[in-house]
Design a protein around this motif. Structure first.
Motif, PDB file in Angstrom:
ATOM      1  N   ASP A   3      29.844 -37.919  11.140  1.00  0.00           N
ATOM      2  CA  ASP A   3      30.494 -39.100  11.425  1.00  0.00           C
ATOM      3  C   ASP A   3      31.456 -39.509  10.550  1.00  0.00           C
ATOM      4  O   ASP A   3      32.478 -40.352  10.884  1.00  0.00           O
ATOM      5  N   ALA A   4      31.823 -38.913   9.340  1.00  0.00           N
ATOM      6  CA  ALA A   4      32.789 -39.328   8.745  1.00  0.00           C
ATOM      7  C   ALA A   4      34.158 -38.491   8.950  1.00  0.00           C
ATOM      8  O   ALA A   4      35.329 -38.945   8.476  1.00  0.00           O
ATOM      9  N   LEU A   5      34.120 -37.727   9.754  1.00  0.00           N
ATOM     10  CA  LEU A   5      35.318 -36.687  10.269  1.00  0.00           C
ATOM     11  C   LEU A   5      35.614 -36.806  11.637  1.00  0.00           C
ATOM     12  O   LEU A   5      34.695 -36.658  12.616  1.00  0.00           O
ATOM     13  N   LEU A   6      36.754 -37.258  11.977  1.00  0.00           N
ATOM     14  CA  LEU A   6      37.291 -37.572  13.187  1.00  0.00           C
ATOM     15  C   LEU A   6      38.543 -36.538  13.510  1.00  0.00           C
ATOM     16  O   LEU A   6      39.216 -36.380  12.489  1.00  0.00           O
ATOM     17  N   THR A   7      38.552 -35.859  14.288  1.00  0.00           N
ATOM     18  CA  THR A   7      39.578 -34.802  14.763  1.00  0.00           C
ATOM     19  C   THR A   7      40.050 -34.878  16.159  1.00  0.00           C
ATOM     20  O   THR A   7      39.466 -35.323  17.134  1.00  0.00           O
ATOM     21  N   ALA A   8      41.377 -34.590  16.309  1.00  0.00           N
ATOM     22  CA  ALA A   8      41.903 -34.726  17.524  1.00  0.00           C
ATOM     23  C   ALA A   8      43.230 -33.856  17.420  1.00  0.00           C
ATOM     24  O   ALA A   8      44.278 -34.093  16.475  1.00  0.00           O
ATOM     25  N   GLY A   9      43.081 -32.597  17.987  1.00  0.00           N
ATOM     26  CA  GLY A   9      44.206 -31.507  17.997  1.00  0.00           C
ATOM     27  C   GLY A   9      44.299 -31.188  16.284  1.00  0.00           C
ATOM     28  O   GLY A   9      43.291 -30.901  15.724  1.00  0.00           O
ATOM     29  N   PHE A  10      45.780 -31.508  15.869  1.00  0.00           N
ATOM     30  CA  PHE A  10      45.999 -31.049  14.396  1.00  0.00           C
ATOM     31  C   PHE A  10      45.797 -32.253  13.677  1.00  0.00           C
ATOM     32  O   PHE A  10      46.388 -32.518  12.519  1.00  0.00           O
ATOM     33  N   LEU A  11      45.344 -33.413  14.050  1.00  0.00           N
ATOM     34  CA  LEU A  11      45.232 -34.712  13.329  1.00  0.00           C
ATOM     35  C   LEU A  11      43.758 -34.878  13.137  1.00  0.00           C
ATOM     36  O   LEU A  11      42.724 -34.710  13.701  1.00  0.00           O
ATOM     37  N   LYS A  12      43.542 -34.888  11.612  1.00  0.00           N
ATOM     38  CA  LYS A  12      41.874 -34.950  11.022  1.00  0.00           C
ATOM     39  C   LYS A  12      42.022 -36.428  10.116  1.00  0.00           C
ATOM     40  O   LYS A  12      42.844 -36.766   9.516  1.00  0.00           O
ATOM     41  N   LEU A  13      41.011 -37.044  10.233  1.00  0.00           N
ATOM     42  CA  LEU A  13      40.718 -38.467   9.704  1.00  0.00           C
ATOM     43  C   LEU A  13      39.414 -38.083   9.170  1.00  0.00           C
ATOM     44  O   LEU A  13      38.325 -37.948   9.655  1.00  0.00           O
ATOM     45  N   ASP A  14      39.399 -38.336   7.762  1.00  0.00           N
ATOM     46  CA  ASP A  14      37.974 -38.106   7.007  1.00  0.00           C
ATOM     47  C   ASP A  14      37.734 -39.501   6.527  1.00  0.00           C
ATOM     48  O   ASP A  14      38.570 -39.956   5.476  1.00  0.00           O
ATOM     49  N   LYS A  15      36.739 -40.225   7.057  1.00  0.00           N
ATOM     50  CA  LYS A  15      36.490 -41.527   6.499  1.00  0.00           C
ATOM     51  C   LYS A  15      36.097 -41.554   5.068  1.00  0.00           C
ATOM     52  O   LYS A  15      36.445 -42.351   4.193  1.00  0.00           O
TER      53      LYS A  15
END
Length: 102
Positions: A3-15
């Motif tokens: 749940d801490a990691l959101l990805t979309a294509g080459f975009l990564k968000l680590d909460k």
């Protein structure tokens, strides 16, 4: 924790790490821009009104201050570079996060 990691294509968000990367390059986002991006990515494909975003990101109902959202979205897009088109403006309504091929 997935749940801490959101990805979309080459975009990564680590909460958990409070980090956003585009093409594996870390971005320097403000906490507000970070929260805005989390909200849009978690609600991917669904239009968020300015009031929805104000309430979720800023934590209060602040009707009449939609321009605040616009300003932060503009700054966020500038920082997102190649991923900026994924934050779409839905005219007269608000914003939506979606990849071009969705």
């Amino acid at each position: 924790d997935n749940d801490a990691l959101l990805t979309a294509g080459f975009l990564k968000l680590d909460k958990a790490a409070h980090q956003v990367m585009v093409h594996d390059v870390p971005l320097d986002l403000t906490s507000t821009e970070f929260k805005l991006l989390i909200t849009l990515m978690e609600r991917r494909g669904r239009v968020q009104t300015r009031d929805d975003l104000l309430e979720t990101v800023w934590g209060y109902e602040y009707s009449g201050y939609g321009r605040t959202v616009d300003t932060h979205i503009r700054r966020l897009r500038e920082k997102l570079g190649d991923a900026s088109d994924w934050v779409e403006t839905v005219r007269g309504v608000g914003y939506r996060f979606r990849l071009g091929n969705e």
